[in-house]
Design a protein around this motif. Structure first.
Motif, PDB file in Angstrom:
ATOM      1  N   ILE A  90      36.059  72.871 -86.862  1.00 25.59           N
ATOM      2  CA  ILE A  90      34.943  72.193 -87.263  1.00 25.59           C
ATOM      3  C   ILE A  90      33.730  73.106 -87.865  1.00 25.59           C
ATOM      4  CG2 ILE A  90      33.165  70.477 -86.581  1.00 25.59           C
ATOM      5  CD1 ILE A  90      35.260  69.002 -87.209  1.00 25.59           C
ATOM      6  N   GLU A  91      33.446  74.089 -86.902  1.00 24.57           N
ATOM      7  CA  GLU A  91      32.493  75.057 -87.140  1.00 24.57           C
ATOM      8  C   GLU A  91      32.717  75.700 -88.462  1.00 24.57           C
ATOM      9  OE1 GLU A  91      29.455  75.596 -85.772  1.00 24.57           O
ATOM     10  OE2 GLU A  91      30.109  73.871 -84.362  1.00 24.57           O
ATOM     11  N   ARG A  92      33.985  75.924 -88.917  1.00 27.37           N
ATOM     12  CA  ARG A  92      34.223  76.734 -90.038  1.00 27.37           C
ATOM     13  C   ARG A  92      33.628  75.817 -91.146  1.00 27.37           C
ATOM     14  NH1 ARG A  92      38.272  80.642 -88.519  1.00 27.37           N
ATOM     15  NH2 ARG A  92      37.362  81.719 -87.072  1.00 27.37           N
ATOM     16  N   VAL A  93      34.064  74.410 -91.055  1.00 30.51           N
ATOM     17  CA  VAL A  93      33.867  73.587 -92.215  1.00 30.51           C
ATOM     18  C   VAL A  93      32.309  73.576 -92.042  1.00 30.51           C
ATOM     19  CG1 VAL A  93      34.097  71.305 -93.043  1.00 30.51           C
ATOM     20  CG2 VAL A  93      35.903  72.352 -91.817  1.00 30.51           C
ATOM     21  N   CYS A  94      31.762  73.478 -91.285  1.00 32.31           N
ATOM     22  CA  CYS A  94      30.318  73.339 -91.131  1.00 32.31           C
ATOM     23  C   CYS A  94      29.697  74.534 -92.013  1.00 32.31           C
ATOM     24  CB  CYS A  94      29.681  73.298 -89.913  1.00 32.31           C
ATOM     25  SG  CYS A  94      29.660  71.788 -89.069  1.00 32.31           S
ATOM     26  N   ASP A  95      30.473  75.746 -91.947  1.00 30.24           N
ATOM     27  CA  ASP A  95      29.755  77.051 -92.434  1.00 30.24           C
ATOM     28  C   ASP A  95      29.970  76.922 -94.147  1.00 30.24           C
ATOM     29  OD1 ASP A  95      28.915  78.032 -90.066  1.00 30.24           O
ATOM     30  OD2 ASP A  95      30.717  79.264 -89.841  1.00 30.24           O
ATOM     31  N   PHE A  96      31.080  76.362 -94.338  1.00 30.71           N
ATOM     32  CA  PHE A  96      31.410  76.013 -95.745  1.00 30.71           C
ATOM     33  C   PHE A  96      30.580  75.237 -96.513  1.00 30.71           C
ATOM     34  CE2 PHE A  96      33.808  73.290 -98.557  1.00 30.71           C
ATOM     35  CZ  PHE A  96      33.857  73.799 -99.837  1.00 30.71           C
ATOM     36  N   LEU A  97      30.330  74.057 -95.766  1.00 25.87           N
ATOM     37  CA  LEU A  97      29.471  73.044 -96.391  1.00 25.87           C
ATOM     38  C   LEU A  97      28.137  73.430 -96.559  1.00 25.87           C
ATOM     39  CD1 LEU A  97      30.854  69.770 -94.493  1.00 25.87           C
ATOM     40  CD2 LEU A  97      30.776  70.360 -96.988  1.00 25.87           C
ATOM     41  N   LYS A  98      27.383  74.504 -95.777  1.00 23.21           N
ATOM     42  CA  LYS A  98      26.301  75.070 -95.877  1.00 23.21           C
ATOM     43  C   LYS A  98      25.941  75.691 -97.576  1.00 23.21           C
ATOM     44  CE  LYS A  98      25.465  76.033 -91.013  1.00 23.21           C
ATOM     45  NZ  LYS A  98      25.385  77.011 -90.189  1.00 23.21           N
ATOM     46  N   THR A  99      26.989  75.914 -97.914  1.00 21.16           N
ATOM     47  CA  THR A  99      27.146  76.816 -99.229  1.00 21.16           C
ATOM     48  C   THR A  99      27.325  75.634-100.242  1.00 21.16           C
ATOM     49  OG1 THR A  99      29.451  77.077 -99.465  1.00 21.16           O
ATOM     50  CG2 THR A  99      28.255  78.713 -98.421  1.00 21.16           C
ATOM     51  N   SER A 100      27.604  74.472 -99.855  1.00 17.73           N
ATOM     52  CA  SER A 100      27.516  73.260-100.890  1.00 17.73           C
ATOM     53  C   SER A 100      26.623  72.303-100.611  1.00 17.73           C
ATOM     54  CB  SER A 100      29.139  72.571-100.792  1.00 17.73           C
ATOM     55  OG  SER A 100      30.284  73.578-100.762  1.00 17.73           O
ATOM     56  N   LEU A 101      26.020  72.012 -99.633  1.00 16.49           N
ATOM     57  CA  LEU A 101      25.168  70.881 -99.422  1.00 16.49           C
ATOM     58  C   LEU A 101      23.845  71.321 -98.941  1.00 16.49           C
ATOM     59  CD1 LEU A 101      27.651  68.242 -97.671  1.00 16.49           C
ATOM     60  CD2 LEU A 101      27.021  68.570-100.124  1.00 16.49           C
ATOM     61  N   GLY A 102      23.840  72.396 -97.934  1.00 16.41           N
ATOM     62  CA  GLY A 102      22.738  73.087 -97.453  1.00 16.41           C
ATOM     63  C   GLY A 102      21.829  72.564 -96.374  1.00 16.41           C
ATOM     64  N   HIS A 103      21.959  71.118 -96.254  1.00 16.65           N
ATOM     65  CA  HIS A 103      21.139  70.385 -95.315  1.00 16.65           C
ATOM     66  C   HIS A 103      21.902  70.476 -93.819  1.00 16.65           C
ATOM     67  CE1 HIS A 103      18.095  69.270 -98.074  1.00 16.65           C
ATOM     68  NE2 HIS A 103      19.441  68.581 -99.072  1.00 16.65           N
ATOM     69  N   GLU A 104      21.578  71.381 -93.170  1.00 13.46           N
ATOM     70  CA  GLU A 104      22.368  71.551 -91.747  1.00 13.46           C
ATOM     71  C   GLU A 104      22.275  70.343 -90.949  1.00 13.46           C
ATOM     72  OE1 GLU A 104      22.883  74.680 -88.051  1.00 13.46           O
ATOM     73  OE2 GLU A 104      21.254  75.161 -89.829  1.00 13.46           O
ATOM     74  N   GLU A 105      21.239  69.643 -90.836  1.00 16.48           N
ATOM     75  CA  GLU A 105      21.569  68.433 -90.155  1.00 16.48           C
ATOM     76  C   GLU A 105      22.521  67.206 -90.723  1.00 16.48           C
ATOM     77  OE1 GLU A 105      18.397  64.698 -88.559  1.00 16.48           O
ATOM     78  OE2 GLU A 105      17.562  66.538 -89.045  1.00 16.48           O
ATOM     79  N   ILE A 106      22.709  67.137 -91.656  1.00 18.45           N
ATOM     80  CA  ILE A 106      23.402  66.404 -92.606  1.00 18.45           C
ATOM     81  C   ILE A 106      24.742  66.762 -92.294  1.00 18.45           C
ATOM     82  CG2 ILE A 106      24.254  65.415 -94.907  1.00 18.45           C
ATOM     83  CD1 ILE A 106      21.332  65.176 -95.584  1.00 18.45           C
ATOM     84  N   ILE A 107      25.080  68.444 -92.483  1.00 17.78           N
ATOM     85  CA  ILE A 107      26.253  68.863 -92.415  1.00 17.78           C
ATOM     86  C   ILE A 107      26.994  68.454 -90.944  1.00 17.78           C
ATOM     87  CG2 ILE A 107      27.433  71.080 -92.355  1.00 17.78           C
ATOM     88  CD1 ILE A 107      25.585  71.941 -94.505  1.00 17.78           C
ATOM     89  N   ARG A 108      25.759  68.598 -89.850  1.00 19.85           N
ATOM     90  CA  ARG A 108      26.521  68.513 -88.472  1.00 19.85           C
ATOM     91  C   ARG A 108      26.950  66.829 -88.237  1.00 19.85           C
ATOM     92  NH1 ARG A 108      27.941  72.600 -85.497  1.00 19.85           N
ATOM     93  NH2 ARG A 108      26.620  74.126 -86.126  1.00 19.85           N
ATOM     94  N   ASP A 109      26.232  65.966 -89.074  1.00  9.62           N
ATOM     95  CA  ASP A 109      26.484  64.605 -89.154  1.00  9.62           C
ATOM     96  C   ASP A 109      27.969  64.360 -89.617  1.00  9.62           C
ATOM     97  OD1 ASP A 109      26.399  62.028 -88.380  1.00  9.62           O
ATOM     98  OD2 ASP A 109      24.755  61.444 -90.149  1.00  9.62           O
ATOM     99  N   ILE A 110      28.237  64.826 -90.848  1.00  4.98           N
ATOM    100  CA  ILE A 110      29.377  64.652 -91.372  1.00  4.98           C
ATOM    101  C   ILE A 110      30.338  65.198 -90.686  1.00  4.98           C
ATOM    102  CG2 ILE A 110      30.721  65.771 -93.359  1.00  4.98           C
ATOM    103  CD1 ILE A 110      28.140  65.811 -95.160  1.00  4.98           C
ATOM    104  N   CYS A 111      30.431  66.608 -90.174  1.00  3.77           N
ATOM    105  CA  CYS A 111      31.452  66.991 -89.138  1.00  3.77           C
ATOM    106  C   CYS A 111      31.688  66.115 -87.783  1.00  3.77           C
ATOM    107  CB  CYS A 111      31.122  68.637 -88.670  1.00  3.77           C
ATOM    108  SG  CYS A 111      31.397  69.656 -90.126  1.00  3.77           S
ATOM    109  N   GLN A 112      30.533  65.479 -87.363  1.00  7.39           N
ATOM    110  CA  GLN A 112      30.808  64.744 -86.199  1.00  7.39           C
ATOM    111  C   GLN A 112      31.389  63.452 -86.582  1.00  7.39           C
ATOM    112  OE1 GLN A 112      26.624  64.366 -84.779  1.00  7.39           O
ATOM    113  NE2 GLN A 112      26.846  66.596 -83.970  1.00  7.39           N
TER     114      GLN A 112
END
Length: 243
Positions: free
Chosen positions: A28-50
Protein backbone atom coordinates in the motif's frame (compact mmCIF):
# COMPACT_ATOMS: atom_id res chain seq x y z
CA UNK A 1 2.78 -48.10 15.99
CA UNK A 2 1.93 -45.33 18.46
CA UNK A 3 -1.68 -44.56 17.62
CA UNK A 4 -1.70 -41.56 19.95
CA UNK A 5 1.05 -39.73 18.08
CA UNK A 6 0.19 -36.64 16.03
CA UNK A 7 0.76 -37.67 12.42
CA UNK A 8 -0.40 -34.61 10.45
CA UNK A 9 -0.11 -30.88 11.04
CA UNK A 10 -2.61 -28.73 9.16
CA UNK A 11 -1.22 -25.24 8.65
CA UNK A 12 -3.00 -22.06 7.69
CA UNK A 13 -0.89 -19.87 5.37
CA UNK A 14 -1.68 -16.17 5.72
CA UNK A 15 -0.37 -14.55 8.90
CA UNK A 16 0.48 -17.98 10.25
CA UNK A 17 3.42 -19.07 8.10
CA UNK A 18 3.85 -15.85 6.10
CA UNK A 19 3.34 -12.19 7.03
CA UNK A 20 0.62 -11.35 4.51
CA UNK A 21 -0.59 -8.37 6.52
CA UNK A 22 2.89 -6.86 6.73
CA UNK A 23 3.52 -7.37 3.02
CA UNK A 24 0.17 -5.76 2.26
CA UNK A 25 1.01 -2.66 4.31
CA UNK A 26 4.28 -2.16 2.46
CA UNK A 27 2.53 -2.71 -0.88
CA UNK A 28 0.00 0.00 0.00
CA UNK A 29 2.85 2.38 0.82
CA UNK A 30 4.40 1.73 -2.59
CA UNK A 31 1.13 2.65 -4.27
CA UNK A 32 0.89 5.80 -2.17
CA UNK A 33 4.39 6.79 -3.35
CA UNK A 34 3.37 6.20 -6.96
CA UNK A 35 0.16 8.23 -6.64
CA UNK A 36 2.11 11.21 -5.29
CA UNK A 37 3.59 11.59 -8.77
CA UNK A 38 0.14 11.40 -10.39
CA UNK A 39 -2.24 13.10 -7.97
CA UNK A 40 -0.05 15.05 -5.60
CA UNK A 41 -2.46 15.52 -2.68
CA UNK A 42 -1.13 13.32 0.11
CA UNK A 43 -4.28 13.43 2.24
CA UNK A 44 -6.42 12.29 -0.69
CA UNK A 45 -3.87 9.62 -1.58
CA UNK A 46 -4.01 8.19 1.94
CA UNK A 47 -7.79 8.10 1.75
CA UNK A 48 -7.65 6.29 -1.61
CA UNK A 49 -5.32 3.62 -0.24
CA UNK A 50 -7.38 3.18 2.93
CA UNK A 51 -10.52 2.74 0.87
CA UNK A 52 -8.82 0.09 -1.24
CA UNK A 53 -7.77 -1.76 1.91
CA UNK A 54 -11.36 -1.70 3.19
CA UNK A 55 -12.73 -2.97 -0.14
CA UNK A 56 -10.14 -5.75 -0.11
CA UNK A 57 -11.03 -6.74 3.44
CA UNK A 58 -14.74 -6.97 2.61
CA UNK A 59 -14.24 -8.42 -0.85
CA UNK A 60 -16.81 -10.84 -2.22
CA UNK A 61 -15.75 -12.69 -5.36
CA UNK A 62 -17.86 -14.98 -7.50
CA UNK A 63 -15.96 -16.57 -10.44
CA UNK A 64 -19.28 -17.37 -12.09
CA UNK A 65 -19.73 -13.69 -12.95
CA UNK A 66 -17.14 -14.03 -15.72
CA UNK A 67 -14.48 -11.72 -14.24
CA UNK A 68 -11.21 -12.76 -12.68
CA UNK A 69 -9.84 -11.53 -9.38
CA UNK A 70 -7.41 -9.14 -11.08
CA UNK A 71 -10.27 -7.28 -12.76
CA UNK A 72 -12.19 -7.08 -9.51
CA UNK A 73 -9.21 -5.57 -7.69
CA UNK A 74 -8.51 -3.07 -10.44
CA UNK A 75 -12.14 -2.05 -9.92
CA UNK A 76 -11.37 -1.54 -6.21
CA UNK A 77 -8.63 0.95 -7.09
CA UNK A 78 -10.72 2.70 -9.74
CA UNK A 79 -13.66 3.08 -7.38
CA UNK A 80 -11.45 4.27 -4.51
CA UNK A 81 -9.90 6.97 -6.69
CA UNK A 82 -13.30 8.08 -7.99
CA UNK A 83 -14.82 8.19 -4.50
CA UNK A 84 -12.02 10.40 -3.17
CA UNK A 85 -11.52 12.71 -6.14
CA UNK A 86 -15.05 12.86 -7.45
CA UNK A 87 -13.88 12.10 -10.99
CA UNK A 88 -13.05 8.90 -12.84
CA UNK A 89 -9.38 8.97 -13.84
CA UNK A 90 -9.77 5.87 -15.97
CA UNK A 91 -8.76 2.27 -15.99
CA UNK A 92 -5.03 2.64 -16.78
CA UNK A 93 -4.22 4.49 -13.54
CA UNK A 94 -6.18 1.94 -11.48
CA UNK A 95 -4.46 -0.93 -13.32
CA UNK A 96 -1.03 0.52 -12.53
CA UNK A 97 -1.95 0.88 -8.85
CA UNK A 98 -2.99 -2.74 -8.81
CA UNK A 99 0.16 -3.88 -10.63
CA UNK A 100 2.37 -2.14 -8.07
CA UNK A 101 0.33 -3.40 -5.10
CA UNK A 102 0.15 -7.01 -6.29
CA UNK A 103 3.75 -7.21 -7.47
CA UNK A 104 5.13 -5.73 -4.26
CA UNK A 105 3.06 -7.98 -2.05
CA UNK A 106 4.02 -11.17 -3.87
CA UNK A 107 7.66 -10.17 -3.90
CA UNK A 108 7.63 -9.77 -0.11
CA UNK A 109 5.79 -13.00 0.68
CA UNK A 110 8.29 -15.57 1.86
CA UNK A 111 8.95 -17.99 4.67
CA UNK A 112 11.25 -16.35 7.17
CA UNK A 113 14.38 -18.54 7.43
CA UNK A 114 13.51 -19.78 10.96
CA UNK A 115 10.02 -20.76 9.78
CA UNK A 116 11.39 -22.68 6.79
CA UNK A 117 13.91 -24.43 9.03
CA UNK A 118 11.14 -25.42 11.45
CA UNK A 119 9.01 -26.81 8.61
CA UNK A 120 11.95 -28.78 7.24
CA UNK A 121 12.50 -30.33 10.68
CA UNK A 122 8.81 -31.06 11.26
CA UNK A 123 8.57 -32.72 7.86
CA UNK A 124 10.99 -35.39 9.08
CA UNK A 125 8.54 -36.58 11.73
CA UNK A 126 5.10 -35.42 10.54
CA UNK A 127 3.15 -34.96 7.36
CA UNK A 128 2.37 -31.31 6.73
CA UNK A 129 -0.68 -30.03 4.87
CA UNK A 130 -1.36 -26.44 3.87
CA UNK A 131 -5.04 -25.49 4.25
CA UNK A 132 -5.72 -21.92 3.17
CA UNK A 133 -8.95 -20.03 2.58
CA UNK A 134 -9.29 -17.65 -0.32
CA UNK A 135 -9.82 -17.22 -4.04
CA UNK A 136 -7.96 -19.83 -6.05
CA UNK A 137 -5.75 -17.63 -8.26
CA UNK A 138 -4.74 -15.38 -5.37
CA UNK A 139 -3.78 -18.20 -3.04
CA UNK A 140 -2.00 -20.22 -5.72
CA UNK A 141 0.08 -17.15 -6.57
CA UNK A 142 1.06 -16.80 -2.92
CA UNK A 143 1.99 -20.48 -2.72
CA UNK A 144 4.12 -20.12 -5.83
CA UNK A 145 5.73 -16.96 -4.42
CA UNK A 146 6.89 -18.69 -1.24
CA UNK A 147 8.02 -21.75 -3.20
CA UNK A 148 6.44 -24.35 -0.92
CA UNK A 149 4.47 -26.49 -3.36
CA UNK A 150 5.50 -30.11 -2.99
CA UNK A 151 8.79 -29.30 -1.26
CA UNK A 152 7.56 -29.07 2.32
CA UNK A 153 3.93 -30.14 2.24
CA UNK A 154 2.29 -33.49 1.57
CA UNK A 155 -0.86 -31.67 0.47
CA UNK A 156 -2.07 -28.21 -0.56
CA UNK A 157 -5.77 -27.38 -0.20
CA UNK A 158 -7.15 -24.01 -1.29
CA UNK A 159 -10.60 -23.20 0.08
CA UNK A 160 -11.72 -21.33 -3.02
CA UNK A 161 -11.42 -24.52 -5.04
CA UNK A 162 -13.99 -26.35 -2.90
CA UNK A 163 -17.70 -25.92 -2.18
CA UNK A 164 -16.94 -24.77 1.37
CA UNK A 165 -13.98 -23.16 3.13
CA UNK A 166 -12.81 -23.22 6.75
CA UNK A 167 -14.49 -23.53 9.23
CA UNK A 168 -16.75 -26.00 7.35
CA UNK A 169 -16.21 -29.63 8.29
CA UNK A 170 -16.32 -30.68 4.63
CA UNK A 171 -12.98 -29.14 3.70
CA UNK A 172 -11.30 -30.72 6.72
CA UNK A 173 -12.80 -34.07 5.78
CA UNK A 174 -11.31 -33.62 2.31
CA UNK A 175 -7.88 -33.08 3.91
CA UNK A 176 -8.20 -36.17 6.09
CA UNK A 177 -9.19 -38.30 3.12
CA UNK A 178 -6.42 -36.89 0.97
CA UNK A 179 -3.80 -38.04 3.45
CA UNK A 180 -5.66 -41.14 4.64
CA UNK A 181 -5.79 -40.12 8.30
CA UNK A 182 -8.40 -39.64 11.02
CA UNK A 183 -9.21 -36.29 12.66
CA UNK A 184 -7.55 -37.38 15.91
CA UNK A 185 -4.31 -37.92 14.00
CA UNK A 186 -4.15 -34.20 13.18
CA UNK A 187 -3.71 -30.79 14.73
CA UNK A 188 -4.77 -27.47 13.19
CA UNK A 189 -2.48 -24.44 13.44
CA UNK A 190 -3.68 -20.98 12.44
CA UNK A 191 -4.12 -17.34 13.37
CA UNK A 192 -7.92 -17.09 13.02
CA UNK A 193 -10.26 -18.21 15.79
CA UNK A 194 -13.25 -17.99 13.44
CA UNK A 195 -11.86 -20.15 10.62
CA UNK A 196 -8.80 -22.13 11.72
CA UNK A 197 -9.59 -22.88 15.35
CA UNK A 198 -13.36 -23.14 14.95
CA UNK A 199 -12.86 -25.33 11.90
CA UNK A 200 -10.46 -27.64 13.67
CA UNK A 201 -12.84 -27.89 16.60
CA UNK A 202 -15.78 -28.63 14.30
CA UNK A 203 -13.80 -31.34 12.51
CA UNK A 204 -12.68 -33.04 15.73
CA UNK A 205 -8.90 -32.71 15.35
CA UNK A 206 -6.63 -33.84 18.16
CA UNK A 207 -5.78 -30.25 19.12
CA UNK A 208 -6.07 -26.68 17.85
CA UNK A 209 -3.16 -24.24 18.08
CA UNK A 210 -3.86 -20.51 17.87
CA UNK A 211 -1.04 -18.27 16.67
CA UNK A 212 -1.73 -15.05 18.56
CA UNK A 213 1.22 -12.63 18.29
CA UNK A 214 -0.69 -9.62 19.63
CA UNK A 215 -2.00 -11.29 22.77
CA UNK A 216 -5.64 -10.91 21.78
CA UNK A 217 -8.25 -12.07 24.27
CA UNK A 218 -10.99 -14.25 22.71
CA UNK A 219 -14.43 -12.68 22.78
CA UNK A 220 -16.96 -14.19 25.14
CA UNK A 221 -18.66 -17.12 23.44
CA UNK A 222 -15.94 -17.66 20.86
CA UNK A 223 -14.18 -21.00 20.43
CA UNK A 224 -11.28 -21.67 22.78
CA UNK A 225 -8.06 -23.08 21.32
CA UNK A 226 -6.34 -25.97 23.04
CA UNK A 227 -3.03 -24.12 22.83
CA UNK A 228 -2.10 -20.49 22.23
CA UNK A 229 1.36 -19.48 21.01
CA UNK A 230 2.88 -16.09 20.23
CA UNK A 231 4.60 -17.31 17.08
CA UNK A 232 4.39 -20.40 14.92
CA UNK A 233 8.01 -21.05 15.93
CA UNK A 234 6.67 -22.10 19.35
CA UNK A 235 4.85 -25.07 17.77
CA UNK A 236 7.55 -27.69 18.56
CA UNK A 237 6.90 -27.08 22.27
CA UNK A 238 3.20 -27.85 21.75
CA UNK A 239 4.05 -31.05 19.90
CA UNK A 240 6.31 -32.10 22.77
CA UNK A 241 3.45 -31.54 25.21
CA UNK A 242 1.14 -33.67 23.06
CA UNK A 243 3.39 -36.73 23.14
Amino acid sequence: MDRSRVKVILFDLDNTLIDTAGAGRIAIERVCDFLKTSLGHEEIIRDICQRFAVKLRHESFDPNYGRNIDEVRIDHWQQSIRECEGVDRGRPLAAECYRIWKGTRLQLLTFAPPVRTMLEELRKTHRLLLLTNGESQTQREKIQAVGCAGELFSGLVVGGEHPEEKPAVSIFTHCFRQLGVLPQDCIMVGDSLDTDIQGGFNAGVRATVWVNPNGQIPLEGSVRPDYTIATVLDLPGVLAALK
